[in-house]
Design a protein around this motif. Structure first.
Motif, PDB file in Angstrom:
ATOM      1  N   MET A  86       0.952  -1.193  -0.156  1.00 14.10           N
ATOM      2  CA  MET A  86      -0.042  -0.027   0.075  1.00 14.10           C
ATOM      3  C   MET A  86       1.036   1.507   0.078  1.00 14.10           C
ATOM      4  SD  MET A  86      -3.675   0.244   0.326  1.00 14.10           S
ATOM      5  CE  MET A  86      -3.098   0.595  -1.182  1.00 14.10           C
ATOM      6  N   GLY A  87       0.394   2.222  -0.554  1.00 12.82           N
ATOM      7  CA  GLY A  87       1.337   3.347  -0.721  1.00 12.82           C
ATOM      8  C   GLY A  87       1.355   4.164   0.454  1.00 12.82           C
ATOM      9  N   LEU A  88       2.487   4.950   0.810  1.00 12.94           N
ATOM     10  CA  LEU A  88       2.675   5.770   1.868  1.00 12.94           C
ATOM     11  C   LEU A  88       1.651   6.912   2.089  1.00 12.94           C
ATOM     12  CD1 LEU A  88       4.355   5.774   4.263  1.00 12.94           C
ATOM     13  CD2 LEU A  88       5.859   7.288   3.232  1.00 12.94           C
ATOM     14  N   GLY A  89       1.371   7.297   0.957  1.00 16.47           N
ATOM     15  CA  GLY A  89       0.407   8.463   0.699  1.00 16.47           C
ATOM     16  C   GLY A  89      -1.231   8.023   1.325  1.00 16.47           C
ATOM     17  N   ASP A  90      -1.667   6.591   0.974  1.00 20.03           N
ATOM     18  CA  ASP A  90      -2.694   6.251   1.649  1.00 20.03           C
ATOM     19  C   ASP A  90      -2.586   6.218   3.054  1.00 20.03           C
ATOM     20  OD1 ASP A  90      -4.112   5.964  -0.961  1.00 20.03           O
ATOM     21  OD2 ASP A  90      -3.233   4.001  -1.441  1.00 20.03           O
ATOM     22  N   LYS A  91      -1.672   5.576   3.574  1.00 17.12           N
ATOM     23  CA  LYS A  91      -1.299   5.511   4.745  1.00 17.12           C
ATOM     24  C   LYS A  91      -1.573   6.789   5.622  1.00 17.12           C
ATOM     25  CE  LYS A  91       1.147   1.263   4.657  1.00 17.12           C
ATOM     26  NZ  LYS A  91       1.626   0.186   5.702  1.00 17.12           N
ATOM     27  N   PHE A  92      -0.815   7.886   4.986  1.00 16.18           N
ATOM     28  CA  PHE A  92      -0.936   9.310   5.756  1.00 16.18           C
ATOM     29  C   PHE A  92      -2.243   9.661   5.713  1.00 16.18           C
ATOM     30  CE2 PHE A  92       3.851   9.841   4.924  1.00 16.18           C
ATOM     31  CZ  PHE A  92       4.295   9.508   6.021  1.00 16.18           C
ATOM     32  N   GLU A  93      -2.904   9.482   4.654  1.00 11.94           N
ATOM     33  CA  GLU A  93      -4.434  10.023   4.305  1.00 11.94           C
ATOM     34  C   GLU A  93      -5.349   9.144   5.333  1.00 11.94           C
ATOM     35  OE1 GLU A  93      -7.979   9.594   1.145  1.00 11.94           O
ATOM     36  OE2 GLU A  93      -5.785   9.670   0.388  1.00 11.94           O
ATOM     37  N   HIS A  94      -5.087   8.119   5.549  1.00  9.41           N
ATOM     38  CA  HIS A  94      -6.028   7.229   6.421  1.00  9.41           C
ATOM     39  C   HIS A  94      -5.473   7.796   7.702  1.00  9.41           C
ATOM     40  CE1 HIS A  94      -6.229   3.974   3.300  1.00  9.41           C
ATOM     41  NE2 HIS A  94      -7.259   5.067   2.848  1.00  9.41           N
ATOM     42  N   LYS A  95      -4.407   8.023   8.274  1.00  8.32           N
ATOM     43  CA  LYS A  95      -4.233   8.461   9.715  1.00  8.32           C
ATOM     44  C   LYS A  95      -4.806   9.772   9.640  1.00  8.32           C
ATOM     45  CE  LYS A  95      -2.355   7.363  13.470  1.00  8.32           C
ATOM     46  NZ  LYS A  95      -2.804   6.750  14.337  1.00  8.32           N
ATOM     47  N   LYS A 155      -9.857   1.245   7.261  1.00  6.42           N
ATOM     48  CA  LYS A 155      -9.248   1.634   6.049  1.00  6.42           C
ATOM     49  C   LYS A 155      -7.543   1.252   6.319  1.00  6.42           C
ATOM     50  CE  LYS A 155     -11.962   5.155   3.959  1.00  6.42           C
ATOM     51  NZ  LYS A 155     -11.870   6.472   3.465  1.00  6.42           N
ATOM     52  N   GLN A 156      -7.094   1.325   7.429  1.00  5.79           N
ATOM     53  CA  GLN A 156      -5.904   1.035   7.820  1.00  5.79           C
ATOM     54  C   GLN A 156      -5.549  -0.266   8.083  1.00  5.79           C
ATOM     55  OE1 GLN A 156      -5.235   3.449  11.453  1.00  5.79           O
ATOM     56  NE2 GLN A 156      -5.194   5.179  10.345  1.00  5.79           N
ATOM     57  N   GLY A 157      -6.484  -1.138   8.406  1.00  9.15           N
ATOM     58  CA  GLY A 157      -6.704  -2.661   8.620  1.00  9.15           C
ATOM     59  C   GLY A 157      -6.410  -3.084   7.189  1.00  9.15           C
ATOM     60  N   VAL A 158      -7.402  -2.712   6.409  1.00 11.46           N
ATOM     61  CA  VAL A 158      -7.264  -3.185   4.867  1.00 11.46           C
ATOM     62  C   VAL A 158      -5.829  -3.078   4.366  1.00 11.46           C
ATOM     63  CG1 VAL A 158      -8.121  -2.691   2.618  1.00 11.46           C
ATOM     64  CG2 VAL A 158      -9.757  -2.846   4.479  1.00 11.46           C
ATOM     65  N   ASP A 159      -5.245  -1.744   4.556  1.00 11.18           N
ATOM     66  CA  ASP A 159      -4.169  -1.333   3.961  1.00 11.18           C
ATOM     67  C   ASP A 159      -2.926  -2.488   4.657  1.00 11.18           C
ATOM     68  OD1 ASP A 159      -4.801   0.708   2.721  1.00 11.18           O
ATOM     69  OD2 ASP A 159      -4.119   2.143   4.256  1.00 11.18           O
ATOM     70  N   ASP A 160      -3.201  -3.006   5.994  1.00 10.76           N
ATOM     71  CA  ASP A 160      -2.204  -4.023   6.497  1.00 10.76           C
ATOM     72  C   ASP A 160      -2.381  -5.279   5.851  1.00 10.76           C
ATOM     73  OD1 ASP A 160      -1.241  -1.826   7.946  1.00 10.76           O
ATOM     74  OD2 ASP A 160      -2.622  -2.705  10.126  1.00 10.76           O
ATOM     75  N   VAL A 161      -3.545  -5.454   5.690  1.00  9.16           N
ATOM     76  CA  VAL A 161      -3.950  -6.968   5.143  1.00  9.16           C
ATOM     77  C   VAL A 161      -3.114  -6.972   3.871  1.00  9.16           C
ATOM     78  CG1 VAL A 161      -5.718  -8.588   3.911  1.00  9.16           C
ATOM     79  CG2 VAL A 161      -5.815  -7.337   6.234  1.00  9.16           C
ATOM     80  N   LYS A 162      -3.383  -6.078   2.981  1.00 10.76           N
ATOM     81  CA  LYS A 162      -2.933  -5.873   1.451  1.00 10.76           C
ATOM     82  C   LYS A 162      -1.211  -5.791   1.760  1.00 10.76           C
ATOM     83  CE  LYS A 162      -6.322  -3.080  -0.855  1.00 10.76           C
ATOM     84  NZ  LYS A 162      -6.941  -1.915  -1.422  1.00 10.76           N
TER      85      LYS A 162
END
Length: 68
Positions: free
Chosen positions: A1-10, A45-52
């Motif tokens: 998952m992209g770092l941008g997505d992680k920042f956005e979700h946080k 969303k963060q959980g989905v990112d972690d699974v991906k």
């Protein structure tokens, strides 16, 4: 998952936390509830990112072992 997505979700989670706090401080139950919902959505969303990320890592590990 992209770092941008992680920042956005946080950031979404932090926005929800702020909304919840403002709602609590002003006795605005609706705003407080919205904040809690936004936090929950962001955490999902963060959980989905972690699974991906885990799936991609497992795939890469399996591919590396197969190629060597």
């Amino acid at each position: 998952m992209g770092l941008g997505d992680k920042f956005e979700h946080k950031a979404e989670e932090m926005k929800g936390k702020a909304k919840e706090g403002i709602g609590e401080a002003t006795d605005n139950e609706r705003l407080e509830a919205e904040g809690k919902v936004e936090q929950g959505q962001a955490k999902f969303k963060q959980g989905v990112d972690d699974v991906k990320d885990s799936a991609a890592e497992a795939f890469n590990d399996a591919t590396d072992r197969h190629n060597h």
